[in-house]
Design a protein around this motif. Structure first.
Motif, PDB file in Angstrom:
ATOM      1  N   ARG A 398       0.977  -1.321   0.166  1.00 32.90           N
ATOM      2  CA  ARG A 398      -0.151   0.094  -0.066  1.00 32.90           C
ATOM      3  C   ARG A 398       0.956   1.038  -0.040  1.00 32.90           C
ATOM      4  NH1 ARG A 398      -5.049  -1.385   0.559  1.00 32.90           N
ATOM      5  NH2 ARG A 398      -5.697  -3.142   2.048  1.00 32.90           N
ATOM      6  N   ARG A 399       1.877   1.277   0.756  1.00 29.66           N
ATOM      7  CA  ARG A 399       2.787   2.381   0.754  1.00 29.66           C
ATOM      8  C   ARG A 399       3.331   2.435  -0.653  1.00 29.66           C
ATOM      9  NH1 ARG A 399       6.294   0.460   4.101  1.00 29.66           N
ATOM     10  NH2 ARG A 399       5.218   1.151   6.018  1.00 29.66           N
ATOM     11  N   ARG A 402       0.672   4.169  -2.752  1.00 32.45           N
ATOM     12  CA  ARG A 402       0.426   5.429  -2.101  1.00 32.45           C
ATOM     13  C   ARG A 402       1.530   6.617  -2.665  1.00 32.45           C
ATOM     14  NH1 ARG A 402       0.089   4.231   2.632  1.00 32.45           N
ATOM     15  NH2 ARG A 402       2.022   4.991   3.522  1.00 32.45           N
ATOM     16  N   HIS A 403       2.576   6.003  -2.574  1.00 31.86           N
ATOM     17  CA  HIS A 403       3.884   7.120  -3.131  1.00 31.86           C
ATOM     18  C   HIS A 403       3.801   7.091  -4.505  1.00 31.86           C
ATOM     19  CE1 HIS A 403       6.553   6.234   0.764  1.00 31.86           C
ATOM     20  NE2 HIS A 403       5.302   6.817   1.073  1.00 31.86           N
ATOM     21  N   LYS A 405       0.956   7.305  -6.019  1.00 33.75           N
ATOM     22  CA  LYS A 405      -0.410   8.203  -6.338  1.00 33.75           C
ATOM     23  C   LYS A 405      -1.299   7.390  -7.314  1.00 33.75           C
ATOM     24  CE  LYS A 405       1.704  12.773  -5.047  1.00 33.75           C
ATOM     25  NZ  LYS A 405       1.989  13.981  -5.521  1.00 33.75           N
ATOM     26  N   ARG A 406      -1.407   6.115  -7.083  1.00 34.88           N
ATOM     27  CA  ARG A 406      -2.172   5.323  -7.703  1.00 34.88           C
ATOM     28  C   ARG A 406      -3.012   4.321  -7.124  1.00 34.88           C
ATOM     29  NH1 ARG A 406       0.513   0.960  -8.018  1.00 34.88           N
ATOM     30  NH2 ARG A 406       2.769   1.045  -8.278  1.00 34.88           N
ATOM     31  N   ASN A 407      -3.712   3.570  -7.483  1.00 34.46           N
ATOM     32  CA  ASN A 407      -4.592   2.338  -6.796  1.00 34.46           C
ATOM     33  C   ASN A 407      -3.536   1.189  -6.620  1.00 34.46           C
ATOM     34  OD1 ASN A 407      -6.939   3.690  -6.707  1.00 34.46           O
ATOM     35  ND2 ASN A 407      -7.691   2.994  -8.343  1.00 34.46           N
ATOM     36  N   LEU A 408      -3.654   0.456  -5.638  1.00 35.95           N
ATOM     37  CA  LEU A 408      -2.854  -0.677  -5.344  1.00 35.95           C
ATOM     38  C   LEU A 408      -2.929  -1.801  -6.578  1.00 35.95           C
ATOM     39  CD1 LEU A 408      -0.988  -2.231  -3.194  1.00 35.95           C
ATOM     40  CD2 LEU A 408      -3.298  -3.528  -2.337  1.00 35.95           C
ATOM     41  N   ASP A 412       2.702  -4.381  -6.955  1.00 37.01           N
ATOM     42  CA  ASP A 412       3.111  -3.598  -5.658  1.00 37.01           C
ATOM     43  C   ASP A 412       3.316  -4.831  -4.646  1.00 37.01           C
ATOM     44  OD1 ASP A 412       2.733  -1.091  -7.024  1.00 37.01           O
ATOM     45  OD2 ASP A 412       0.696  -1.184  -6.251  1.00 37.01           O
TER      46      ASP A 412
END
Length: 616
Positions: A398-399, A402-403, A405-408, A412
């Motif tokens: 998730r990090r 988030r970094h 700036k998009r969905n999981l 990832d």
């Protein structure tokens, strides 16, 4: 207090209390913190002429004897006597035997809280208050929620927060269903049976004595024992009262009497909200009498004995009571008396989740994200990780998203589990060769189910690893099974030596290394399984390495056997040299290969070798 006390008495009881002299009365309260407030309210309502006795004021046998004489004398002379306690046996026997009336103040339920809020604020509380809103709270915990100028809603919020803090489970915590928590294995099976028993008890199909009294959950750290207790309580539909046994000593002055009082208060709090699940974390903090020093036994024996008596009182009898769920990271440190039938009864091990369990935990922590994604490969990467490590992997994924700036995304998760890592070319070639040796050998000798080869650092491993599920296809281990597994363990270092020119230290150095596992397995064949040259049982599998270090004759037999299996590994690597090199080349580029990809690669190589030899 007025709301709870008012529910405990009807008009006839009130008239009896005001109309007779020489009356003997017992008032039983939910917990120790209720004793003195109930006493004060009783005297306010029914007059100061009563002789009062509180269980917490009787500390010695002499005091109990003096109280017995005083109670008998006062009753003989017509003075009313009232005793306040959590349990009857905390009061003088002269009062309990002669009691004309017993009043029980029950733990406050939703209706009691609604009435108290109405009395305090002058406003009606919502009719939808949960009946278990105050479960596990002491009297002072409840009083602290009632503050001047507070609205009913504010009081309710404070009570819910206090209840969540006491149980160790936030009121908003999202818990998995026990039915779905397959990663808990035997603990889940036991919990589902217990939940069915609770349902049958509520329906009147069984008596309370037909329900299990408890169990001890044991595992290494990070496998979710505390979480399981919360899941279990939810599945059973009963409150959870959670304590750490270590806190009995940390939260009291440490004197013998204070530790015993803290222990009794813990059980009394659980009794006040029964039926319930009492969760005792760190149960091994209670000393094991079998391993105590004589000096330690003098101090600890009264503590342990009183704890066992309190446990017996809590789980015994026909009245709906307590199921105790204890937890420890050291099952060998638990006193054997705790595990006997009628107490905690059984020890249930929680093991690291397998592939299916890992996928299930990932899904839970994703909480709806990647709902349509195939997590099979990711599950293999986390196969054998603890629940805590899997949670960390999802948080890391998730990090990353988030970094960015998009969905999981699924990638990832892979990046969080196996972060990018620079490896020197020579080291990369050696690591790939080592893991390829394991992988090819596993397929060739049919040892286990090859899941995946991973090159580089993962959450819990460095360098590389080959994941092989050592499934027995319904059969038990045999000498042949063990020997094939040892050949696979040896194939990694053997591939390094034959294909590179020398072996590294990576196959040894630790008790879970390739060499250590091979030594332990072969030593167990000779020393405990009766599958070597002797039928003599000497040590358990767990202690096999220690036995090899100390027994020269056993060490010699194990060394000879290992050298035979080493030769088999050498022959295998030479015979399948080209297949191993093909896997090495693919691993250097891809860094990860699934078991199926490796099997398909071997088929192509074997087919190519066959066609080449036929053409020649």
């Amino acid at each position: 207090m007025a709301a709870a006390f008012g529910e405990a008495m009807n008009g006839a009881v009130r008239r009896q209390l005001k109309g007779r002299s020489g009356l003997a009365v017992i008032v039983l309260v939910p917990g120790p913190s209720w004793i003195r407030p109930v006493r004060d309210l009783f005297l306010e309502r029914f007059g100061a002429q009563w002789q009062t006795i509180t269980a917490d004021s009787i500390k010695t046998l002499q005091q109990k004897s003096d109280q017995n004489r005083e109670v008998a004398s006062n009753l003989t002379h017509g003075q009313p006597v009232v005793g306040f306690a959590v349990e009857r046996d905390g009061l003088p026997s002269s009062l309990t035997v002669a009691a004309d009336l017993t009043i029980r103040v029950h733990p406050p339920r939703g209706a009691t809280i609604r009435r108290a809020i109405r009395m305090f604020t002058g406003c009606w509380a919502p009719a939808s208050i949960d009946e278990n809103i105050a479960v596990g709270l002491e009297f002072d915990d409840l009083v602290a929620a009632f503050r001047t100028d507070s609205s009913p809603a504010e009081i309710i919020v404070r009570i819910r927060k206090a209840c969540a803090a006491v149980s160790g489970s936030p009121s908003t915590e999202r818990l998995p269903r026990l039915e779905d928590a397959i990663e808990y294995g035997a603990a889940r099976t036991w919990g589902l049976a217990l939940a069915r028993d609770f349902a049958d008890y509520r329906e009147g199909r069984i008596e309370w004595q037909d329900i299990d009294r408890g169990a001890v959950l044991h595992s290494e750290p990070g496998l979710g024992k505390s979480l399981f207790a919360r899941i279990l309580a939810k599945a059973c539909g009963v409150p959870l009262v959670a304590f750490s046994v270590a806190d009995l000593f940390a939260s009291s002055p440490g004197y013998l009497d204070s530790v015993i009082k803290a222990s009794r208060a813990m059980f009394q709090r659980a009794s006040a909200v029964a039926p319930c699940i009492l969760f005792l974390d760190e149960i091994d903090a209670l000393p094991n009498r079998a391993t105590m020093s004589p000096r330690g036994a003098d101090w600890w024996t009264p503590v342990v004995t009183d704890f066992l008596l309190s446990l017996d009182n809590a789980v015994a009898g026909t009245r709906a009571g307590i199921v105790v769920c204890a937890a420890t990271n050291n099952i060998n440190g638990v006193d054997a008396a705790l595990l006997r039938p009628g107490r905690l009864e059984r020890a249930i091990e929680i093991t690291r989740p397998n592939h299916a369990g890992a996928v299930n935990i990932i899904r839970y922590h994703l909480n709806g994200d990647l709902a349509n994604a195939d997590l099979t490969d990711v599950g293999h990467l986390l196969d054998g990780c603890t629940g805590a490590e899997i949670m960390m992997a999802v948080r890391g994924a998730r990090r990353i998203a988030r970094h960015a700036k998009r969905n999981l995304e699924l990638d990832d998760l892979v990046r969080a589990i196996t972060p990018d890592e620079e490896i020197a070319p020579a080291a990369l070639n050696r690591i790939c060769t080592h893991e390829a040796g394991h992988a090819v050998a596993s397929v060739v000798v049919s040892s286990g189910d090859l899941k995946r080869c991973i090159i580089g650092r993962t959450l819990t491993e460095s360098a590389g690893r080959t994941l092989i599920a050592n499934e027995m296809n319904g059969d038990l281990m045999t000498r042949d099974t063990v020997e094939r597994r040892v050949v696979v363990l040896f194939a990694g270092r053997t591939a390094e030596r034959i294909l590179i020119g020398d072996a590294s230290v990576g196959a040894g150095g630790y008790d879970d290394s390739d060499l250590a596992q091979a030594t332990q397995l072969v030593a167990a064949l000779h020393a405990s399984a009766g599958l070597g040259d002797t039928l003599t049982y000497m040590v358990s599998l767990r202690d096999a390495l220690t036995a090899v270090r100390t027994d020269a004759e056993l060490r010699s037999r194990v060394e000879q056997h290992l050298r035979v299996l080493q030769t088999r590994a050498e022959n295998l690597v030479r015979q399948h040299r080209e297949e191993i090199l093909a896997v090495v080349a693919r691993l250097r580029t891809r860094r990860q290969l699934s078991g199926e990809e490796i099997r398909q690669l071997l088929k192509r190589e074997l087919s190519h070798e066959y066609s080449t030899s036929s053409h020649n």
